[in-house]
Scaffold this active site. Structure first.
Site, short mmCIF file in Angstrom:
data_model
loop_
_atom_site.label_atom_id
_atom_site.label_comp_id
_atom_site.label_asym_id
_atom_site.label_seq_id
_atom_site.Cartn_x
_atom_site.Cartn_y
_atom_site.Cartn_z
N GLY A 83 -16.65 21.48 -39.77
CA GLY A 83 -15.56 21.42 -39.14
C GLY A 83 -16.17 21.19 -37.45
CE LYS A 105 -14.62 17.64 -25.63
NZ LYS A 105 -15.77 18.05 -26.52
#
Ligand code: ADP
Ligand code: ASP
Ligand code: MG
Length: 815
Positions: free
Chosen positions: A664, A682
């Protein structure tokens, strides 16, 4: 001599009447007592209903009449011993027959005047007082039933008659001087000098009791009701209200004038004029101390005693340049309304004299408008005033307290609490005595405003956060778990109560205004949830209109972004790890931030960069304290860092990518991390937070992923072709290792330019030692010119991301 008044709920049944019997018996031990009772609860409303049905020729009134009859007869059966029932039943039946005749008359004539309505209403108190006086006799008390209409004299303003005190006082004194028996009478009803039945206005039994108490100069007046006393707010509308120990007459008057139903406002004056203490007590809980209303107020630790509201009023405004400096406008306005017997609840005038607004009961709005249009017809024609504006569905709220006078900034606290929660205030009035500040809001905001203000003045220690969470997958689910685990801690340590009020996944949504029981959220959502629709989720959130509401978006969806702006507009804060909004068009980012500032809401997205690491916060702290960002260099992808750290001799690159996906760490489609898009977003967000106006196209991204991998049709296909390039990646890796270096995917913001790409860094670089899936951000600023300010730590994973979202949510409590 004491006067005890029992309200409708206190005499709603035989069982309750037995409690009343106890209370009266105890009071009798101390001396002479007069008891005033309301109609049994709900009966006055029913009587109004039967009279209007009958007068409309609707036979169904008979059915309701039967219900009235049944309720009283049943009460007698349950209350009185059999041998005493016959007399009481006969007397009740006689009254009910009289009522039947009157209603029959209304039915035949199809007539309904205020006068006949008063007469019909009078039966409620006549019946209840009859029954309870019979009951007192069975308890061995010598009860004398008196028809209040023989004592209380009024004018003939039916429905809301004005008391003739001279005559009333005379009659009361005379009557009471003749007996020392227990006197029982119905409240609310009175009569004119011509013996026509009148009433004192809804809730008027309190008034009757006060008039009697003043008339006989009673030692005290006790109002027995269904709550523990006068409270800081209406307990039906506000949570965590507190009972007030003692309030002054003036405070009680102001609170009741602005809607605290516990006391009918006119009841204050008679006892005030004779300085008779008034006590409010709970029939359901006689042991509770209750509230004393007396000349002096007692400090309760807050500058205000309470807040009350009238939920539906109309606001009428008279505006126009022709009013400035001209005397007599206000007088004409109030005279016109007074002539129409329209009660003005609140008045405000702007100091420019350009506008006067008055709040009135909503049912008077149409008549008031007509009266004012007529009064100011000429000025209207000459353009001196604008058309009269009527706004319906408004509420008045008032904070009350004599202590306000001595405390600075009460208004500031009031309006900033409202402002922070997006409640729009339409008009404000402060009495010159400074005992109250009243203000008008839209009716839909009334409850919310009451709770906000109550919280601000009485529970400032406890702050309730109401979260609406969309997306309950890995991150959202972890967040819910963390919230559940921390709920108690935050309540105890920080007085912050975290409630999750709404949750949704792509299929279902579930709401609970009181806070979803978090251990059960999955069950509740799966089994009880309604079908999810973003529109409905948003409407529900707005309709609930709770203070300190927070929309938490834990999805990666683009659609949700549309919800943000509306939420912020309404003062709802938004918290999200979803990067779509902040890395989309600059204009959207700017608008969301601006809306948040204007509406006093927060738009927090710390987890957009570096998961739970305080990257954006650090950046904001630097810029807000006047520093200037010169350069940002960073490893912003925990996933990519993981890939390059785990890729070692003997371990294939494709297997590392698979592992990252399974843990994950990567997006479900790892290419979103590997093609640099995520990093580009970002660094773009960081540049914007540093003050640059840049778009996503301004980011120069170097892509290290071979074209065939990029183009694979599905995630599965991608994993099929990736091993073909294991050798390619291994060659690069081995070369880099041989040179004593490491591969790092680095983003740079400098001089308004954005760049991302794979770099080979040596041991002298701060990026060399970045372990696992860590992030590292270097801020080069005017102050940190020589050595950068560094933020470093785990930058991916559900736990840290959820923790970052949680921290943003908590920040909303610390205004
Ligand atoms: P009664 O039938 O005894 O006259 P009411 O229904 O007229 O009782 O008044 C009591 C109710 O007033 C309470 O149940 C409460 O919901 C309401 N109320 C509104 N504001 C306040 C307040 N500030 N303090 C206490 N009760 C209040
Ligand atoms: N029974 C009347 C009413 O319901 C008066 C009262 O209860 O005070 O308004
Ligand atoms: Mg009442």
């Amino acid at each position: 001599m004491k006067v005890l008044k029992f309200g409708g709920t206190s005499v709603q049944s035989a069982e309750m009447m037995k409690h009343v019997g106890e209370i009266v018996k105890n009071a009798r031990i101390e001396g002479q007592v007069a008891v005033v009772v309301s109609a049994m609860s709900g009966i006055t409303d029913k009587l109004i209903q039967v009279s209007s049905l009958a007068s409309q020729g609707d036979e169904s009134y008979l059915k309701f009449l039967q219900e009235i009859e049944k309720k009283h007869l049943q009460c007698i059966q349950e209350l009185l011993p059999p041998q005493n029932q016959t007399r009481a039943v006969a007397a009740v039946m006689m009254m009910l027959n009289e009522l039947k005749d009157v209603l029959q008359g209304l039915f035949l004539l199809k007539e309904m005047s205020l006068k006949s309505r008063d007469f019909v209403m009078s039966f409620g108190e006549r019946l209840s007082s009859l029954i309870i006086s019979e009951y007192f006799k069975t308890l061995g008390m010598e009860a004398l039933l008196v028809d209040a209409r023989e004592l209380i004299v009024t004018d003939n303003n039916f429905g809301n008659a004005t008391v003739n005190f001279e005559e009333t006082d005379k009659r009361i004194r005379k009557y009471f001087s003749r007996t020392d028996k227990l006197i029982v009478m119905g409240g609310f009803i009175a009569s004119t000098l011509q013996n026509e039945t009148t009433t004192l206005g809804r809730g008027g039994s309190d008034y009757t009791a006060s008039i009697v108490a003043a008339g006989i100069q009673a030692k005290s007046l006790e109002i027995w009701t269904d709550v523990d006393g006068m409270m800081t707010a209406d307990p039906r509308k506000v949570r965590k209200t507190m009972v007030l120990k003692q309030v002054s007459y003036i405070e009680a008057l102001e609170l009741s004038h602005f809607g605290a139903k516990v006391l009918y406002p006119p009841s204050v004056q008679p006892v005030l004029s004779k300085n008779i203490p008034l006590k409010i007590k709970n029939t359901f809980n006689p042991a509770a101390e209750g509230t004393v209303v007396a000349r002096e107020s007692v400090d309760n630790g807050s500058p205000i005693k309470g807040i009350s509201s009238i939920e539906t009023v109309a606001l009428i405004s008279l505006n126009g340049s022709g009013m400035v400096g001209v005397s007599g406008f206000a007088k004409r306005l109030f005279s016109a309304l007074a002539n129409g017997r329209i009660n003005v609840i609140l008045i405000t005038q702007a100091s420019s004299e350009h506008s006067i607004s008055v709040a009135i009961n909503m049912q008077d709005a149409v008549q008031a408008k007509a009266l004012l249009e007529k009064e100011f017809e000429i000025e209207r024609k000459n353009g001196l005033i604008d058309p009269i504006i009527v706004e319906q569905q408004m509420s008045i709220l008032a904070i009350v307290g004599e202590n306000m006078r001595n405390t600075p900034n009460v208004a500031g606290k009031l309006f900033s609490a409202l402002g922070r929660n997006g409640v729009n205030v339409r008009a404000i009035a402060q009495g010159s005595s400074e005992n109250n500040i009243s203000f008008v809001t839209q009716a839909v905001d009334c409850r919310k405003a009451l709770n906000i203000v109550h919280e601000a003045f009485f529970l400032s220690d406890t702050k309730v956060l109401n979260a609406f969470l969309i997306g309950v997958g890995t991150v959202g689910g972890t967040l819910l778990r963390q919230m559940r685990e921390q709920q108690e801690y935050f309540l105890n340590e920080y007085n912050v109560e975290i409630r999750v009020v709404g949750i949704a996944n792509s299929r279902k949504m579930w709401f609970d205004e009181n806070g979803i029981h978090l251990p059960d959220w999955k069950n509740l959502l799966d089994n009880n949830g309604e079908p999810m629709s973003l529109g409905e989720f948003s409407s529900k959130m707005h309709d609930l209109n709770l203070r300190n509401s927070i929309l938490v978006d834990c999805t990666a969806s683009e659609e949700l972004v549309d919800l943000y702006e509306e939420a912020l507009q309404r003062g709802i804060s938004v918290v999200t790890p979803n990067k779509v909004a902040c890395s989309g068009r600059y204009e959207l980012y700017r608008r969301l931030k601006q809306t948040a500032t204007q509406r006093g809401a927060k738009f927090l997205f710390e987890t957009n960069v570096g998961a739970g690491l305080p990257v954006i916060k650090t950046l904001n702290d630097l810029t807000q304290s006047g520093d200037k960002i010169l350069k940002i260099e960073a490893i912003l992808s925990g996933t990519l860092n993981f890939l390059f750290n785990e890729h070692k001799a003997g371990v294939s690159f494709s297997s590392v990518v698979k592992k990252a996906q399974e843990l994950g760490y990567s997006e479900p489609d790892p290419r979103i991390d590997m093609n640099g898009l995520d990093v580009a977003r970002k660094i773009l967000i960081l540049s914007r937070e540093s003050g640059s106006i840049l778009e996503s196209k301004d980011v120069v991204s170097e892509n290290f992923l071979p074209e065939e991998c990029q183009k694979a049709n599905s995630i599965a296909d991608f994993f099929k072709v990736l091993p073909n390039y294991d050798e390619h990646f291994e060659n690069i890796r081995a070369n880099v290792e041989k040179a004593g270096k490491r591969q790092r995917y680095i983003a740079v913001y400098e001089k308004g330019k954005l760049h991302t790409g794979l770099r080979e860094v040596g041991p002298d670089s701060p990026f060399f030692q970045v372990e696992g899936n860590d992030n590292l951000v270097l801020f080069w600023t005017e102050r940190y010119k020589v050595r950068p300010l560094i933020v470093k730590g785990a930058g991916a994973g559900a736990e840290v991301t959820a923790a970052g979202i949680f921290a943003d949510i908590i920040r909303i409590a610390n205004f």
